[in-house]
Design an enzyme around this catalytic site. Sequence first.
Site, PDB file in Angstrom:
ATOM      1  N   THR A   1       2.624  -3.990   0.534  1.00  0.00           N
ATOM      2  CA  THR A   1       1.343  -4.605   0.171  1.00  0.00           C
ATOM      3  C   THR A   1       0.414  -3.520  -0.365  1.00  0.00           C
ATOM      4  O   THR A   1      -0.208  -3.684  -1.426  1.00  0.00           O
ATOM      5  CB  THR A   1       0.710  -5.301   1.395  1.00  0.00           C
ATOM      6  OG1 THR A   1       1.601  -6.327   1.842  1.00  0.00           O
ATOM      7  CG2 THR A   1      -0.642  -5.915   1.050  1.00  0.00           C
ATOM      8  N   ASN A   8      11.189 -12.873  -3.573  1.00  0.00           N
ATOM      9  CA  ASN A   8      11.384 -12.975  -2.133  1.00  0.00           C
ATOM     10  C   ASN A   8      11.657 -14.399  -1.674  1.00  0.00           C
ATOM     11  O   ASN A   8      12.188 -14.603  -0.594  1.00  0.00           O
ATOM     12  CB  ASN A   8      10.169 -12.399  -1.380  1.00  0.00           C
ATOM     13  CG  ASN A   8       8.865 -12.967  -1.868  1.00  0.00           C
ATOM     14  OD1 ASN A   8       8.513 -12.837  -3.043  1.00  0.00           O
ATOM     15  ND2 ASN A   8       8.138 -13.618  -0.985  1.00  0.00           N
ATOM     16  N   GLN A  29      12.605  -6.538  -2.481  1.00  0.00           N
ATOM     17  CA  GLN A  29      13.798  -7.304  -2.101  1.00  0.00           C
ATOM     18  C   GLN A  29      15.087  -6.750  -2.720  1.00  0.00           C
ATOM     19  O   GLN A  29      16.164  -7.258  -2.424  1.00  0.00           O
ATOM     20  CB  GLN A  29      13.624  -8.779  -2.496  1.00  0.00           C
ATOM     21  CG  GLN A  29      12.501  -9.488  -1.743  1.00  0.00           C
ATOM     22  CD  GLN A  29      12.813  -9.728  -0.263  1.00  0.00           C
ATOM     23  OE1 GLN A  29      13.971  -9.727   0.165  1.00  0.00           O
ATOM     24  NE2 GLN A  29      11.771  -9.921   0.528  1.00  0.00           N
ATOM     25  N   ALA A  61       9.908  -0.249   3.908  1.00  0.00           N
ATOM     26  CA  ALA A  61      11.010   0.139   4.801  1.00  0.00           C
ATOM     27  C   ALA A  61      11.537  -1.022   5.636  1.00  0.00           C
ATOM     28  O   ALA A  61      12.749  -1.110   5.886  1.00  0.00           O
ATOM     29  CB  ALA A  61      10.545   1.264   5.722  1.00  0.00           C
ATOM     30  N   HIS A  62      10.648  -1.929   6.067  1.00  0.00           N
ATOM     31  CA  HIS A  62      11.123  -2.932   7.041  1.00  0.00           C
ATOM     32  C   HIS A  62      11.971  -4.026   6.402  1.00  0.00           C
ATOM     33  O   HIS A  62      12.509  -4.875   7.095  1.00  0.00           O
ATOM     34  CB  HIS A  62       9.959  -3.515   7.859  1.00  0.00           C
ATOM     35  CG  HIS A  62       9.094  -4.514   7.157  1.00  0.00           C
ATOM     36  ND1 HIS A  62       9.254  -5.865   7.300  1.00  0.00           N
ATOM     37  CD2 HIS A  62       8.024  -4.351   6.333  1.00  0.00           C
ATOM     38  CE1 HIS A  62       8.326  -6.501   6.604  1.00  0.00           C
ATOM     39  NE2 HIS A  62       7.570  -5.607   5.994  1.00  0.00           N
ATOM     40  N   THR A  91      -3.711  10.506   7.429  1.00  0.00           N
ATOM     41  CA  THR A  91      -2.585  11.220   8.032  1.00  0.00           C
ATOM     42  C   THR A  91      -1.324  10.388   7.898  1.00  0.00           C
ATOM     43  O   THR A  91      -1.313   9.196   8.200  1.00  0.00           O
ATOM     44  CB  THR A  91      -2.888  11.527   9.517  1.00  0.00           C
ATOM     45  OG1 THR A  91      -4.104  12.286   9.564  1.00  0.00           O
ATOM     46  CG2 THR A  91      -1.757  12.315  10.159  1.00  0.00           C
ATOM     47  N   CYS A 130       4.410 -15.287   5.228  1.00  0.00           N
ATOM     48  CA  CYS A 130       2.951 -15.246   5.295  1.00  0.00           C
ATOM     49  C   CYS A 130       2.354 -16.640   5.115  1.00  0.00           C
ATOM     50  O   CYS A 130       1.222 -16.876   5.487  1.00  0.00           O
ATOM     51  CB  CYS A 130       2.393 -14.317   4.221  1.00  0.00           C
ATOM     52  SG  CYS A 130       3.604 -13.232   3.482  1.00  0.00           S
TER      53      CYS A 130
HETATM   54  C1  LIG Z   1       7.660  -8.133   2.226  1.00  0.00           C
HETATM   55  C2  LIG Z   1       7.235  -8.052   0.811  1.00  0.00           C
HETATM   56  C3  LIG Z   1       6.058  -7.387   0.442  1.00  0.00           C
HETATM   57  C4  LIG Z   1       5.093  -6.831   1.460  1.00  0.00           C
HETATM   58  O1  LIG Z   1       5.606  -5.709   2.096  1.00  0.00           O
HETATM   59  P1  LIG Z   1       4.887  -5.141   3.423  1.00  0.00           P
HETATM   60  O2  LIG Z   1       5.512  -3.802   3.610  1.00  0.00           O
HETATM   61  O3  LIG Z   1       5.239  -6.108   4.513  1.00  0.00           O
HETATM   62  O4  LIG Z   1       3.433  -5.071   3.150  1.00  0.00           O
HETATM   63  C5  LIG Z   1       5.751  -7.289  -0.891  1.00  0.00           C
HETATM   64  N1  LIG Z   1       6.557  -7.810  -1.830  1.00  0.00           N
HETATM   65  C6  LIG Z   1       7.697  -8.457  -1.519  1.00  0.00           C
HETATM   66  C7  LIG Z   1       8.553  -8.993  -2.598  1.00  0.00           C
HETATM   67  C8  LIG Z   1       8.063  -8.600  -0.189  1.00  0.00           C
HETATM   68  O5  LIG Z   1       9.196  -9.251   0.101  1.00  0.00           O
END
Ligand SMILES: *Cc1c(COP(=O)(O)O)cnc(C)c1O
Length: 387
Positions: A77, A156, A184, A205-206, A243, A333
């Site tokens: 984001t 996504n 993605q 990363a997640h 930081t 979301c």
């Molecule tokens: C999950 C996602 C984001 C947001 O990523 P965050 O690290 O959770 O802020 C942005 N773009 C796409 C396509 C996503 O799938």
Amino acid sequence: MPPFIGQRIYLDHAATTPLDPQVKAAMLPFMEEQFGNPSSLHYWGRQARKALEQARERIANCLNARPNEVVFTSGATEADNLALFGVAEALRGSKKHLVTTQIEHAAVANACRRLEAQGWEVTWLPVDAEGFVSPDELQRAVRPDTALVSIIHGNNEIGAIQPIEQLGEFLKARGVLFHIDAVQTVGKLPLSLADLPVDYLSLSAHKFYGPKGAGALYVREGAPLPAPMLMGGGQENNLRSGTENLAGIVGMAEALALATEMIGTETPRLRALQSRFTEDVLRAVPGAVLNGPREAALRVPGNAHFSFPPGEGEALVLHLDLKGIAVSSGSACHSAVIEPSRIIKALGKADDVARATVRFSMGRSTTEAELDRVISVLPEIVSRFRK
Ligand SMILES: *Cc1c(COP(=O)(O)O)cnc(C)c1O
């Protein structure tokens, strides 16, 4: 499979993925003895700086980029916001137009809406029935005063993978800056930024078995630097003060290295599961509609997205959850809001189809047996909630 998933079936990997145990192990020292601030001059600071720069190098290597092109952020984001707001601010005065699509993630779409409110002109490119941007439409949209084009690489929700090379080559020839949200696709498709015609790229990363709260914006060497959004101590080459989240960044590097290593086996495995599951759903559930590309090779690996009209996707998500199956009705979301999906509307589908959406997103823990279990309960759930 991570033990905490247990008897439940997790099919929401596009929303987030579990932390890989090896990634967690790589992160732990930075929450324990290696607690230093990378900006400090002493021993602890130098150790932290070394780890930070090693992580940057590893991430750059995985993407065939240069370390100085990687700017760490708190996630995608922030990376998307930095690209959009930052480039717009850097070019304000000489340019006043932006191009994006009707199927962007909220992090790009809402940034563009704000820029629009601030006086920027935004062209929202349509997509075809499968979710693809047309190179001709892009060519028609670009103007001499276009500052930036921002296009989601792998969608996504519906999984459509855009022809980034083709779109980017045209933009490069026209001298127009190009940002892609590759959240993605990073870690699922091989990406070589030395060859890809893009100037900025966002990752998180997640979405590839790393920690939440760590991401990066790739900024091609020579491309205009985005104006910083956070002012402070001047970290990240002045582009992102604050930081650094060192444990998260080290975890992101480990996670990306692992995911990159696994692309050769995991991506074909996911594609095979995805194709089989899609056929099974269309066969087992009367009236099911596949959203997004028909060809698995043109979808985000592991993405399967359907509408089961009439009815609400959210209701189906809750019914599946009662059976221990975790899916999404679109992007996580928006799960609380029962509105027709703007992404499915952009495909030209009717409101009832756009309200009845369910996304299944597979990942490393997904097995054929799990998908078979979904198929064994799905038709009954769909027919019950249609009444
Ligand atoms: C999950 C996602 C984001 C947001 O990523 P965050 O690290 O959770 O802020 C942005 N773009 C796409 C396509 C996503 O799938």
